[in-house]
Scaffold this motif. Structure first.
Motif, short mmCIF file in Angstrom:
data_model
loop_
_atom_site.label_atom_id
_atom_site.label_comp_id
_atom_site.label_asym_id
_atom_site.label_seq_id
_atom_site.Cartn_x
_atom_site.Cartn_y
_atom_site.Cartn_z
N THR A 32 0.80 -1.23 0.00
CA THR A 32 0.00 0.00 0.00
C THR A 32 0.83 1.28 0.00
O THR A 32 0.31 2.35 -0.32
CB THR A 32 -0.93 0.06 1.24
OG1 THR A 32 -0.12 0.13 2.42
CG2 THR A 32 -1.87 -1.13 1.28
N ILE A 34 1.91 2.59 2.71
CA ILE A 34 1.73 3.21 4.03
C ILE A 34 2.96 2.88 4.87
O ILE A 34 3.38 1.72 4.94
CB ILE A 34 0.46 2.67 4.73
CG1 ILE A 34 -0.79 2.93 3.88
CG2 ILE A 34 0.30 3.29 6.12
CD1 ILE A 34 -2.04 2.22 4.38
N LEU A 39 0.98 3.15 9.78
CA LEU A 39 0.06 2.02 9.92
C LEU A 39 -0.14 1.65 11.38
O LEU A 39 -1.26 1.42 11.83
CB LEU A 39 0.57 0.81 9.13
CG LEU A 39 -0.36 -0.40 9.12
CD1 LEU A 39 -1.73 -0.06 8.53
CD2 LEU A 39 0.28 -1.56 8.37
N PHE A 49 -7.65 6.51 10.04
CA PHE A 49 -7.30 6.12 8.68
C PHE A 49 -7.83 7.16 7.71
O PHE A 49 -8.90 7.74 7.92
CB PHE A 49 -7.95 4.78 8.33
CG PHE A 49 -7.16 3.58 8.75
CD1 PHE A 49 -6.14 3.08 7.95
CD2 PHE A 49 -7.43 2.95 9.95
CE1 PHE A 49 -5.42 1.97 8.33
CE2 PHE A 49 -6.71 1.84 10.35
CZ PHE A 49 -5.70 1.35 9.54
N GLU A 53 -6.41 5.16 2.25
CA GLU A 53 -5.73 4.04 2.91
C GLU A 53 -6.70 2.88 3.14
O GLU A 53 -6.35 1.71 2.91
CB GLU A 53 -5.15 4.49 4.25
CG GLU A 53 -4.04 5.50 4.13
CD GLU A 53 -3.67 6.14 5.45
OE1 GLU A 53 -2.54 6.65 5.53
OE2 GLU A 53 -4.49 6.17 6.39
#
Length: 78
Positions: A32, A34, A39, A49, A53
């Motif tokens: 992703t 992230i 995270l 979030f 995401e």
């Protein structure tokens, strides 16, 4: 200060979806983009979030974004 109820619910639903799909946090970050720090903060409910995401994670675990959010809203209302 306690994180908002919906943020905690989203974090819990995302964590459960990742666990159910047997996807590691390292893999989530890799797929992703992230960062691990971000995270971690999201999953602990420290920071909410972002919708993009949630969309990326939902795609990763093959769950419809609307269903993931419905589960979170239901959980927050309980």
């Amino acid at each position: 200060m306690e994180p908002p109820k919906l943020s905690r619910a989203v974090a819990g639903i995302v964590q459960k979806a990742l666990d159910d799909a047997n996807i590691s946090l390292r893999e989530v970050c890799r797929q992703t983009g992230i960062s691990p720090t971000t995270l971690h903060a999201r999953l602990k409910g420290y920071r909410p979030f972002q919708l993009d995401e949630i969309e990326l994670i939902a795609q990763l675990v093959d769950i419809d974004v609307a269903e993931l959010m419905r589960l979170a809203v239901t959980s927050a209302a309980a």
